[in-house]
Write a protein that holds these residues in place. Structure first.
Motif, PDB file in Angstrom:
ATOM      1  N   LEU A 174       0.785  -1.005   0.065  1.00 28.42           N
ATOM      2  CA  LEU A 174      -0.055  -0.022   0.162  1.00 28.42           C
ATOM      3  C   LEU A 174       0.859   1.314   0.042  1.00 28.42           C
ATOM      4  O   LEU A 174       0.487   2.251  -0.616  1.00 28.42           O
ATOM      5  N   GLN A 175       1.822   1.184   0.639  1.00 26.40           N
ATOM      6  CA  GLN A 175       2.894   2.425   0.614  1.00 26.40           C
ATOM      7  C   GLN A 175       3.288   2.848  -0.670  1.00 26.40           C
ATOM      8  O   GLN A 175       3.469   3.815  -0.973  1.00 26.40           O
ATOM      9  N   SER A 176       3.560   1.588  -1.291  1.00 27.27           N
ATOM     10  CA  SER A 176       4.346   1.736  -2.619  1.00 27.27           C
ATOM     11  C   SER A 176       2.964   2.064  -3.559  1.00 27.27           C
ATOM     12  O   SER A 176       3.221   3.013  -4.611  1.00 27.27           O
ATOM     13  N   ALA A 177       2.040   1.476  -3.697  1.00 22.86           N
ATOM     14  CA  ALA A 177       0.734   1.739  -4.622  1.00 22.86           C
ATOM     15  C   ALA A 177       0.234   3.090  -4.511  1.00 22.86           C
ATOM     16  O   ALA A 177      -0.371   3.527  -5.453  1.00 22.86           O
ATOM     17  N   PHE A 178       0.130   3.477  -3.255  1.00 22.49           N
ATOM     18  CA  PHE A 178      -0.472   4.673  -3.028  1.00 22.49           C
ATOM     19  C   PHE A 178       0.125   5.973  -2.394  1.00 22.49           C
ATOM     20  O   PHE A 178      -0.378   6.932  -2.081  1.00 22.49           O
ATOM     21  N   GLY A 179       1.309   5.663  -2.058  1.00 24.79           N
ATOM     22  CA  GLY A 179       2.332   6.677  -1.377  1.00 24.79           C
ATOM     23  C   GLY A 179       1.848   7.115  -0.193  1.00 24.79           C
ATOM     24  O   GLY A 179       2.032   8.263   0.400  1.00 24.79           O
ATOM     25  N   LEU A 180       1.395   6.191   0.720  1.00 27.94           N
ATOM     26  CA  LEU A 180       1.112   6.024   2.075  1.00 27.94           C
ATOM     27  C   LEU A 180       2.253   6.264   3.091  1.00 27.94           C
ATOM     28  O   LEU A 180       3.260   5.652   2.627  1.00 27.94           O
ATOM     29  N   ARG A 181       2.174   7.000   4.073  1.00 25.88           N
ATOM     30  CA  ARG A 181       3.101   7.006   5.038  1.00 25.88           C
ATOM     31  C   ARG A 181       3.158   5.418   5.625  1.00 25.88           C
ATOM     32  O   ARG A 181       2.197   4.969   5.584  1.00 25.88           O
ATOM     33  N   ARG A 182       4.074   5.277   6.612  1.00 19.33           N
ATOM     34  CA  ARG A 182       4.172   3.938   7.390  1.00 19.33           C
ATOM     35  C   ARG A 182       2.780   3.712   8.197  1.00 19.33           C
ATOM     36  O   ARG A 182       2.165   2.664   8.245  1.00 19.33           O
ATOM     37  N   GLU A 183       2.475   4.885   9.032  1.00 24.23           N
ATOM     38  CA  GLU A 183       1.418   4.610  10.103  1.00 24.23           C
ATOM     39  C   GLU A 183       0.212   4.632   9.230  1.00 24.23           C
ATOM     40  O   GLU A 183      -0.723   3.890   9.619  1.00 24.23           O
ATOM     41  N   GLU A 184      -0.190   5.263   7.992  1.00 20.26           N
ATOM     42  CA  GLU A 184      -1.241   5.206   7.366  1.00 20.26           C
ATOM     43  C   GLU A 184      -1.375   4.062   6.758  1.00 20.26           C
ATOM     44  O   GLU A 184      -2.693   3.370   6.772  1.00 20.26           O
ATOM     45  N   ALA A 185      -0.593   3.275   6.330  1.00 20.42           N
ATOM     46  CA  ALA A 185      -0.543   1.794   5.767  1.00 20.42           C
ATOM     47  C   ALA A 185      -0.618   0.761   6.761  1.00 20.42           C
ATOM     48  O   ALA A 185      -1.467  -0.166   6.617  1.00 20.42           O
ATOM     49  N   LEU A 186      -0.053   0.829   8.055  1.00 19.49           N
ATOM     50  CA  LEU A 186      -0.527   0.034   9.069  1.00 19.49           C
ATOM     51  C   LEU A 186      -1.848   0.215   9.595  1.00 19.49           C
ATOM     52  O   LEU A 186      -2.445  -0.945   9.991  1.00 19.49           O
ATOM     53  N   LYS A 187      -2.280   1.424   9.835  1.00 14.10           N
ATOM     54  CA  LYS A 187      -3.784   1.375  10.184  1.00 14.10           C
ATOM     55  C   LYS A 187      -4.765   1.328   9.428  1.00 14.10           C
ATOM     56  O   LYS A 187      -5.919   1.492   9.692  1.00 14.10           O
ATOM     57  N   PHE A 188      -4.641   1.360   8.045  1.00 14.21           N
ATOM     58  CA  PHE A 188      -5.420   1.126   6.927  1.00 14.21           C
ATOM     59  C   PHE A 188      -6.542   0.087   7.193  1.00 14.21           C
ATOM     60  O   PHE A 188      -6.353  -0.834   7.598  1.00 14.21           O
ATOM     61  N   GLN A 189      -7.740   0.810   7.153  1.00 10.77           N
ATOM     62  CA  GLN A 189      -9.124   0.148   7.086  1.00 10.77           C
ATOM     63  C   GLN A 189      -9.790  -0.006   5.837  1.00 10.77           C
ATOM     64  O   GLN A 189     -10.293   0.693   5.214  1.00 10.77           O
ATOM     65  N   PRO A 190      -9.537  -1.249   4.812  1.00  8.22           N
ATOM     66  CA  PRO A 190      -9.948  -1.039   3.782  1.00  8.22           C
ATOM     67  C   PRO A 190     -11.504  -0.908   3.598  1.00  8.22           C
ATOM     68  O   PRO A 190     -12.216  -0.272   2.802  1.00  8.22           O
ATOM     69  N   ARG A 191     -12.467  -1.570   4.460  1.00  8.47           N
ATOM     70  CA  ARG A 191     -13.667  -1.326   4.278  1.00  8.47           C
ATOM     71  C   ARG A 191     -14.172   0.145   4.493  1.00  8.47           C
ATOM     72  O   ARG A 191     -15.118   0.771   3.873  1.00  8.47           O
ATOM     73  N   ARG A 192     -13.400   0.808   5.402  1.00  8.25           N
ATOM     74  CA  ARG A 192     -13.841   1.958   5.682  1.00  8.25           C
ATOM     75  C   ARG A 192     -13.084   3.072   4.556  1.00  8.25           C
ATOM     76  O   ARG A 192     -13.712   4.255   4.032  1.00  8.25           O
ATOM     77  N   ALA A 193     -11.807   2.707   4.140  1.00  4.97           N
ATOM     78  CA  ALA A 193     -11.274   3.727   3.151  1.00  4.97           C
ATOM     79  C   ALA A 193     -11.592   3.464   1.758  1.00  4.97           C
ATOM     80  O   ALA A 193     -11.767   4.697   1.159  1.00  4.97           O
ATOM     81  N   ASP A 194     -12.034   2.456   1.214  1.00  2.64           N
ATOM     82  CA  ASP A 194     -12.428   2.080  -0.170  1.00  2.64           C
ATOM     83  C   ASP A 194     -13.731   2.612  -0.574  1.00  2.64           C
ATOM     84  O   ASP A 194     -14.634   2.286  -0.049  1.00  2.64           O
ATOM     85  N   LYS A 195     -13.635   3.856  -1.319  1.00  2.00           N
ATOM     86  CA  LYS A 195     -14.942   4.428  -1.781  1.00  2.00           C
ATOM     87  C   LYS A 195     -15.352   4.151  -3.369  1.00  2.00           C
ATOM     88  O   LYS A 195     -15.839   4.930  -4.062  1.00  2.00           O
ATOM     89  N   GLY A 196     -14.571   3.200  -3.906  1.00  2.00           N
ATOM     90  CA  GLY A 196     -14.748   2.897  -5.294  1.00  2.00           C
ATOM     91  C   GLY A 196     -13.864   3.554  -6.276  1.00  2.00           C
ATOM     92  O   GLY A 196     -12.674   2.854  -6.671  1.00  2.00           O
ATOM     93  N   GLU A 197     -13.873   4.796  -6.349  1.00  2.00           N
ATOM     94  CA  GLU A 197     -12.982   5.500  -7.225  1.00  2.00           C
ATOM     95  C   GLU A 197     -11.863   6.405  -6.715  1.00  2.00           C
ATOM     96  O   GLU A 197     -10.820   6.709  -7.324  1.00  2.00           O
TER      97      GLU A 197
END
Length: 288
Positions: free
Chosen positions: A133-156
């Motif tokens: 996720l860090q690589s594909a979306f340019g996320l910071r480490r903390e953002e990638a570790l705390k990532f919640q796909p069901r909450r974050a994924d808005k389709g587009e």
């Protein structure tokens, strides 16, 4: 009436903006600022009594003490948080107006692609996915570790929650490739309704696991994945490589190319969670 320090702590507790670590640093900084105001002879009885003269006195004191540029900027950010929370955001001017250095300089290409062979040696599937996720979306480490796909994924696009992000600045990042979409589907399957932090671990515990396993795998300087994302996005948006790689310098561009460069940097700055165009110099190379 409660002391100024107590009022500041109450304000910060009421407006929990940002990750836990960010909140803790902000509270300590603002309490220090309250003490400094007292030392400077100001007797503020209420947090709403903050005035421009207080800000100017603080900045003068910090500059005279030789504080590093980064420390000065952090303190100004905390002061702005205070002012905004009491409805007085306008009393604090820009950093430039106070004579604070606000340039962000290019210091060499730090972009890094994710080494898939090394990634395969990581034991934790959660950490593997966070690195991707860090690589594909340019996320910071903390953002990638705390990532919640069901909450974050808005389709587009993906929407990052304030509590995951540095400074509590929520942001959105577009989903533009099939690779990104497939990665998110993997995240859904792994995390379900939760985050990429295992249920039996706290964030701090999982962070230590991340550090240990990435170091053991030889995956160092993973912040460089953000740099690589920024450079990839620049090429997508402008059709050419950024100056950090081999692209043309800003001065040699046509007016149309300069306009595309500026627009691309503004987009990339927002996607990376920054507020200023100049920050992109670090990732893409300078404009001068």
């Amino acid at each position: 009436m409660a002391s100024l320090t107590s009022q500041i702590k109450g304000m910060c507790a009421h407006s929990q903006f940002g990750a836990y670590g960010t909140q803790a640093v902000r509270v300590r900084s603002l309490c220090l600022i309250a003490d400094q105001l007292k030392e400077l002879g100001f007797r503020l009885k209420h947090i709403k009594n903050l005035k421009p003269k207080h800000v100017t006195a603080l900045v003068d004191t910090w500059q005279a003490s030789g504080l590093a540029s980064g420390t000065l900027k952090n303190r100004m950010s905390h002061l702005r948080y205070w002012a905004e929370n009491v409805g007085k955001a306008s009393i604090i001017k820009s950093n430039e107006d106070y004579g604070l250095e606000n340039r962000t300089l290019y210091n060499g290409d730090k972009a890094q692609r994710l080494d898939m062979e090394k990634l395969a040696t990581i034991q934790s599937e959660n950490i593997k996915l966070s690195l991707r996720l860090q690589s594909a979306f340019g996320l910071r480490r903390e953002e990638a570790l705390k990532f919640q796909p069901r909450r974050a994924d808005k389709g587009e696009y993906i929407a990052l929650a304030p509590s995951w992000c540095k400074g509590g600045r929520a942001r959105e990042i577009p989903i533009t490739t099939e690779r990104q979409r497939k990665l998110l589907e993997e995240a859904h399957a792994l995390a379900g309704a939760g985050s990429l932090i295992p249920d039996n671990k706290s964030y701090k515990e999982h962070l230590q696991t991340y550090k240990h396993q990435t170091l053991k795998a030889g995956l160092k300087n993973n912040h460089g994945l953000r740099h690589n994302y920024a450079q990839w996005r620049y090429k997508v948006l402008t059709g050419q490589e950024p100056p950090a790689i081999s692209g043309r310098e800003f001065a040699s561009m046509s007016n149309a190319e300069k306009a595309r460069d500026t627009e691309a940097r503004q987009i990339i700055s927002r996607e990376l969670g920054h507020e200023r165009l100049e920050v992109t110099n670090v990732y893409l190379g300078g404009r001068r």
